[in-house]
Design a protein around this motif. Structure first.
Motif, mmCIF file in Angstrom:
data_model
loop_
_atom_site.group_PDB
_atom_site.id
_atom_site.type_symbol
_atom_site.label_atom_id
_atom_site.label_comp_id
_atom_site.label_asym_id
_atom_site.label_seq_id
_atom_site.Cartn_x
_atom_site.Cartn_y
_atom_site.Cartn_z
ATOM 1 N N ILE A 42 0.834 -1.200 0.000
ATOM 2 C CA ILE A 42 0.000 0.000 0.000
ATOM 3 C C ILE A 42 0.871 1.253 0.000
ATOM 4 C CG2 ILE A 42 -1.637 1.355 1.384
ATOM 5 C CD1 ILE A 42 -2.880 -1.409 2.176
ATOM 6 N N GLU A 43 1.899 1.272 0.834
ATOM 7 C CA GLU A 43 2.780 2.439 0.908
ATOM 8 C C GLU A 43 3.532 2.674 -0.402
ATOM 9 O OE1 GLU A 43 5.294 1.719 4.288
ATOM 10 O OE2 GLU A 43 3.669 2.105 5.710
ATOM 11 N N GLN A 44 3.922 1.606 -1.070
ATOM 12 C CA GLN A 44 4.708 1.756 -2.297
ATOM 13 C C GLN A 44 3.863 2.079 -3.517
ATOM 14 O OE1 GLN A 44 7.822 -1.074 -3.103
ATOM 15 N NE2 GLN A 44 8.004 -1.561 -0.933
ATOM 16 N N LEU A 45 2.672 1.512 -3.599
ATOM 17 C CA LEU A 45 1.862 1.711 -4.798
ATOM 18 C C LEU A 45 0.884 2.882 -4.718
ATOM 19 C CD1 LEU A 45 1.071 -1.933 -5.910
ATOM 20 C CD2 LEU A 45 2.773 -0.352 -6.816
ATOM 21 N N GLU A 62 -11.307 13.585 -5.015
ATOM 22 C CA GLU A 62 -11.849 12.448 -5.756
ATOM 23 C C GLU A 62 -10.768 11.388 -5.979
ATOM 24 O OE1 GLU A 62 -14.030 13.380 -9.308
ATOM 25 O OE2 GLU A 62 -15.011 15.077 -8.352
ATOM 26 N N ALA A 63 -9.536 11.835 -6.215
ATOM 27 C CA ALA A 63 -8.422 10.899 -6.394
ATOM 28 C C ALA A 63 -8.203 10.087 -5.119
ATOM 29 C CB ALA A 63 -7.149 11.647 -6.788
ATOM 30 N N SER A 64 -8.276 10.737 -3.975
ATOM 31 C CA SER A 64 -8.124 10.029 -2.698
ATOM 32 C C SER A 64 -9.238 9.011 -2.501
ATOM 33 C CB SER A 64 -8.123 11.028 -1.532
ATOM 34 O OG SER A 64 -6.972 11.816 -1.580
ATOM 35 N N ASP A 65 -10.457 9.394 -2.857
ATOM 36 C CA ASP A 65 -11.590 8.472 -2.747
ATOM 37 C C ASP A 65 -11.401 7.264 -3.662
ATOM 38 O OD1 ASP A 65 -12.801 10.146 -0.910
ATOM 39 O OD2 ASP A 65 -14.203 11.020 -2.360
ATOM 40 N N TRP A 71 -8.102 0.106 -3.211
ATOM 41 C CA TRP A 71 -7.529 -0.810 -2.220
ATOM 42 C C TRP A 71 -8.604 -1.710 -1.596
ATOM 43 C CZ3 TRP A 71 -2.955 -2.237 -2.769
ATOM 44 C CH2 TRP A 71 -1.942 -1.362 -3.146
ATOM 45 N N LEU A 72 -9.791 -1.168 -1.402
ATOM 46 C CA LEU A 72 -10.874 -2.008 -0.873
ATOM 47 C C LEU A 72 -11.239 -3.111 -1.864
ATOM 48 C CD1 LEU A 72 -13.235 0.631 0.759
ATOM 49 C CD2 LEU A 72 -11.982 -1.183 1.919
ATOM 50 N N ARG A 76 -10.906 -7.085 -1.140
ATOM 51 C CA ARG A 76 -12.068 -7.980 -1.266
ATOM 52 C C ARG A 76 -11.814 -9.104 -2.261
ATOM 53 N NH1 ARG A 76 -16.052 -2.953 -1.274
ATOM 54 N NH2 ARG A 76 -16.313 -2.739 0.976
ATOM 55 N N ALA A 77 -11.084 -8.809 -3.322
ATOM 56 C CA ALA A 77 -10.787 -9.815 -4.338
ATOM 57 C C ALA A 77 -9.874 -10.916 -3.790
ATOM 58 C CB ALA A 77 -10.133 -9.159 -5.553
ATOM 59 N N ARG A 78 -9.063 -10.554 -2.804
ATOM 60 C CA ARG A 78 -8.162 -11.555 -2.213
ATOM 61 C C ARG A 78 -8.913 -12.557 -1.362
ATOM 62 N NH1 ARG A 78 -4.317 -9.871 2.450
ATOM 63 N NH2 ARG A 78 -5.771 -11.052 3.662
ATOM 64 N N HIS A 79 -10.048 -12.171 -0.858
ATOM 65 C CA HIS A 79 -10.800 -13.049 0.074
ATOM 66 C C HIS A 79 -11.917 -13.760 -0.599
ATOM 67 C CE1 HIS A 79 -8.565 -11.771 3.538
ATOM 68 N NE2 HIS A 79 -8.683 -10.546 3.116
#
Length: 79
Positions: A42-45, A62-65, A71-72, A76-79
């Motif tokens: 997360i910190e690197q990308l 909007e970019a932050s959102d 990331w969410l 979610r895709a990992r689980h």
């Protein structure tokens, strides 16, 4: 103290991009639920993703959102 939108974007542009090999290694560890790898990924990308979203949207909020949403979705895709 408020920073202007352009200042926020410029700060993210100054952060160097990580190597692909390092990211691939972190992704493997992330898929294994390694908390340190997750944090590092997360910190690197995030700066690169933020720059992309800011350039596309032209709005730092909007970019932050979009960054948070990305990331969410990844999580979610990992689980």
């Amino acid at each position: 103290m408020d920073r202007s939108s352009e200042q926020q974007i410029e700060e993210f542009r100054a952060i160097p991009e990580p190597s692909v090999t390092a990211i691939e290694q972190l992704m493997v560890r992330y898929q294994q639920a390694d908390e340190i790898a997750t944090r590092s990924l997360i910190e690197q990308l995030s700066p690169q993703l933020y720059r992309f979203f800011a350039a596309q949207l032209g709005n730092p909020d909007e970019a932050s959102d979009m960054l948070q949403d990305a990331w969410l979705r990844i999580h979610r895709a990992r689980h």
